[in-house]
Write a protein that holds these residues in place. Structure first.
Motif, PDB file in Angstrom:
ATOM      1  N   LEU A  76     -50.017  10.858   5.919  1.00 43.51           N
ATOM      2  CA  LEU A  76     -51.309  10.185   5.737  1.00 43.51           C
ATOM      3  C   LEU A  76     -51.918   9.792   7.077  1.00 43.51           C
ATOM      4  O   LEU A  76     -53.120   9.991   7.303  1.00 43.51           O
ATOM      5  N   LEU A  77     -51.112   9.217   7.954  1.00 41.77           N
ATOM      6  CA  LEU A  77     -51.610   8.776   9.256  1.00 41.77           C
ATOM      7  C   LEU A  77     -52.158   9.943  10.077  1.00 41.77           C
ATOM      8  O   LEU A  77     -53.168   9.797  10.772  1.00 41.77           O
ATOM      9  N   LYS A  78     -51.518  11.112   9.993  1.00 42.77           N
ATOM     10  CA  LYS A  78     -52.008  12.298  10.698  1.00 42.77           C
ATOM     11  C   LYS A  78     -53.392  12.699  10.208  1.00 42.77           C
ATOM     12  O   LYS A  78     -54.175  13.285  10.949  1.00 42.77           O
ATOM     13  N   ARG A  79     -53.675  12.369   8.944  1.00 42.82           N
ATOM     14  CA  ARG A  79     -54.980  12.678   8.355  1.00 42.82           C
ATOM     15  C   ARG A  79     -55.940  11.492   8.464  1.00 42.82           C
ATOM     16  O   ARG A  79     -56.984  11.478   7.827  1.00 42.82           O
ATOM     17  N   LYS A  80     -55.548  10.479   9.261  1.00 43.30           N
ATOM     18  CA  LYS A  80     -56.357   9.269   9.508  1.00 43.30           C
ATOM     19  C   LYS A  80     -56.598   8.453   8.242  1.00 43.30           C
ATOM     20  O   LYS A  80     -57.640   7.830   8.082  1.00 43.30           O
ATOM     21  N   ILE A  81     -55.610   8.468   7.342  1.00 42.66           N
ATOM     22  CA  ILE A  81     -55.658   7.659   6.124  1.00 42.66           C
ATOM     23  C   ILE A  81     -54.694   6.498   6.318  1.00 42.66           C
ATOM     24  O   ILE A  81     -53.495   6.693   6.468  1.00 42.66           O
ATOM     25  N   LYS A  82     -55.247   5.282   6.332  1.00 41.42           N
ATOM     26  CA  LYS A  82     -54.460   4.089   6.656  1.00 41.42           C
ATOM     27  C   LYS A  82     -53.937   3.394   5.403  1.00 41.42           C
ATOM     28  O   LYS A  82     -54.126   2.204   5.216  1.00 41.42           O
ATOM     29  N   GLN A  83     -53.281   4.139   4.557  1.00 39.02           N
ATOM     30  CA  GLN A  83     -52.794   3.577   3.294  1.00 39.02           C
ATOM     31  C   GLN A  83     -51.642   2.592   3.503  1.00 39.02           C
ATOM     32  O   GLN A  83     -51.609   1.546   2.887  1.00 39.02           O
ATOM     33  N   TRP A  84     -50.680   2.929   4.373  1.00 40.46           N
ATOM     34  CA  TRP A  84     -49.487   2.105   4.552  1.00 40.46           C
ATOM     35  C   TRP A  84     -49.118   1.973   6.017  1.00 40.46           C
ATOM     36  O   TRP A  84     -49.502   2.787   6.844  1.00 40.46           O
ATOM     37  N   ASP A  85     -48.307   0.945   6.295  1.00 38.78           N
ATOM     38  CA  ASP A  85     -47.754   0.761   7.636  1.00 38.78           C
ATOM     39  C   ASP A  85     -46.505   1.619   7.785  1.00 38.78           C
ATOM     40  O   ASP A  85     -45.802   1.888   6.817  1.00 38.78           O
ATOM     41  N   TYR A  86     -46.222   2.008   9.020  1.00 39.43           N
ATOM     42  CA  TYR A  86     -45.043   2.806   9.330  1.00 39.43           C
ATOM     43  C   TYR A  86     -44.258   2.081  10.410  1.00 39.43           C
ATOM     44  O   TYR A  86     -44.852   1.544  11.328  1.00 39.43           O
ATOM     45  N   PRO A  87     -42.932   2.065  10.347  1.00 43.37           N
ATOM     46  CA  PRO A  87     -42.044   2.617   9.316  1.00 43.37           C
ATOM     47  C   PRO A  87     -41.866   1.629   8.158  1.00 43.37           C
ATOM     48  O   PRO A  87     -42.189   0.446   8.271  1.00 43.37           O
ATOM     49  N   TRP A  88     -41.302   2.123   7.075  1.00 43.08           N
ATOM     50  CA  TRP A  88     -41.022   1.297   5.907  1.00 43.08           C
ATOM     51  C   TRP A  88     -39.764   0.465   6.136  1.00 43.08           C
ATOM     52  O   TRP A  88     -38.869   0.858   6.874  1.00 43.08           O
ATOM     53  N   ASP A  89     -39.699  -0.663   5.440  1.00 44.72           N
ATOM     54  CA  ASP A  89     -38.570  -1.584   5.538  1.00 44.72           C
ATOM     55  C   ASP A  89     -37.591  -1.314   4.390  1.00 44.72           C
ATOM     56  O   ASP A  89     -37.926  -1.486   3.218  1.00 44.72           O
ATOM     57  N   ALA A  90     -36.385  -0.885   4.726  1.00 44.98           N
ATOM     58  CA  ALA A  90     -35.364  -0.563   3.712  1.00 44.98           C
ATOM     59  C   ALA A  90     -35.031  -1.778   2.853  1.00 44.98           C
ATOM     60  O   ALA A  90     -34.740  -1.639   1.661  1.00 44.98           O
ATOM     61  N   GLU A  91     -35.087  -2.960   3.439  1.00 46.37           N
ATOM     62  CA  GLU A  91     -34.767  -4.180   2.687  1.00 46.37           C
ATOM     63  C   GLU A  91     -35.762  -4.407   1.545  1.00 46.37           C
ATOM     64  O   GLU A  91     -35.372  -4.807   0.449  1.00 46.37           O
ATOM     65  N   ASN A  92     -37.034  -4.123   1.784  1.00 51.16           N
ATOM     66  CA  ASN A  92     -38.035  -4.277   0.718  1.00 51.16           C
ATOM     67  C   ASN A  92     -37.800  -3.275  -0.409  1.00 51.16           C
ATOM     68  O   ASN A  92     -37.965  -3.603  -1.590  1.00 51.16           O
ATOM     69  N   ILE A  93     -37.412  -2.068  -0.053  1.00 55.77           N
ATOM     70  CA  ILE A  93     -37.113  -1.064  -1.076  1.00 55.77           C
ATOM     71  C   ILE A  93     -35.917  -1.522  -1.906  1.00 55.77           C
ATOM     72  O   ILE A  93     -35.924  -1.424  -3.136  1.00 55.77           O
ATOM     73  N   GLN A  94     -34.891  -2.068  -1.243  1.00 57.43           N
ATOM     74  CA  GLN A  94     -33.714  -2.571  -1.945  1.00 57.43           C
ATOM     75  C   GLN A  94     -34.089  -3.684  -2.923  1.00 57.43           C
ATOM     76  O   GLN A  94     -33.589  -3.725  -4.051  1.00 57.43           O
ATOM     77  N   LYS A  95     -34.985  -4.576  -2.513  1.00 56.68           N
ATOM     78  CA  LYS A  95     -35.431  -5.672  -3.391  1.00 56.68           C
ATOM     79  C   LYS A  95     -36.120  -5.120  -4.637  1.00 56.68           C
ATOM     80  O   LYS A  95     -35.904  -5.613  -5.743  1.00 56.68           O
ATOM     81  N   GLU A  96     -36.966  -4.097  -4.456  1.00 55.14           N
ATOM     82  CA  GLU A  96     -37.670  -3.510  -5.601  1.00 55.14           C
ATOM     83  C   GLU A  96     -36.697  -2.824  -6.556  1.00 55.14           C
ATOM     84  O   GLU A  96     -36.870  -2.879  -7.769  1.00 55.14           O
ATOM     85  N   ILE A  97     -35.664  -2.196  -6.003  1.00 60.24           N
ATOM     86  CA  ILE A  97     -34.637  -1.572  -6.846  1.00 60.24           C
ATOM     87  C   ILE A  97     -33.904  -2.654  -7.640  1.00 60.24           C
ATOM     88  O   ILE A  97     -33.708  -2.512  -8.852  1.00 60.24           O
ATOM     89  N   LYS A  98     -33.545  -3.738  -6.970  1.00 61.17           N
ATOM     90  CA  LYS A  98     -32.827  -4.840  -7.647  1.00 61.17           C
ATOM     91  C   LYS A  98     -33.653  -5.467  -8.764  1.00 61.17           C
ATOM     92  O   LYS A  98     -33.115  -5.868  -9.787  1.00 61.17           O
TER      93      LYS A  98
END
Length: 157
Positions: free
Chosen positions: A26-48
């Motif tokens: 997305l960033l290469k296409r100048k689309i600012k949808q999300w920040d990079y890099p992602w936080d693994a801890e947040n993904i773990q929380k969503e899984i839990k």
């Protein structure tokens, strides 16, 4: 064959890769949808919290997304009985294969079964994604301020 299921702890590293690769695309296409890099801890929380889902194509994990209870989205308060579809990511090499539509239809069905409204958003400058949401029977609610940019909010009732 497409399969959508709740994410589990074993999926965490693949989900992180999917989000990072999709964000860089997305960033290469100048689309600012999300920040990079992602936080693994947040993904773990969503899984839990049982809010993370994965998309498999022929048993290969190719996408991820979240469905969570909604409290507040942007500066507007939305139906507290609704759910929020977020972080839809499909690996770039698998985009264009109708997987995003499968995710949206899955989430709409999930919300409908629970008699809830479904909300989702995107960066207001992402015209292609806004068109995709409209093409998938989502109602455009409007653009709203979010930090230093605007988001477009969509709803499925």
């Amino acid at each position: 064959m497409i399969e959508i299921r709740k994410a589990n702890n074993e999926d965490q590293s693949e989900i992180l890769k999917i989000y990072n690769e999709t964000t860089l695309h997305l960033l290469k296409r100048k689309i600012k949808q999300w920040d990079y890099p992602w936080d693994a801890e947040n993904i773990q929380k969503e899984i839990k919290k049982n809010e993370a889902y994965v998309v498999l194509l022929n048993r290969t994990l190719v996408g991820a997304f979240c469905i969570s209870p909604i409290k507040k989205l942007s500066t507007i308060t939305i139906d507290p009985e609704g759910v929020y579809l977020s972080k839809i990511a499909i690996l770039p090499k698998f985009q264009g294969k109708n997987l995003g539509s499968e995710v949206v239809q899955f989430a709409c069905s999930f919300a409908r079964q629970q008699n809830l409204a479904l909300y989702l958003d995107c960066w207001a400058g992402n015209e292609k994604l806004k068109e995709f949401y409209s093409d998938n029977s989502l109602e455009y609610i409007g653009d709203f301020p979010e930090e230093d940019y605007f988001i477009s909010i969509f709803k499925h009732q």
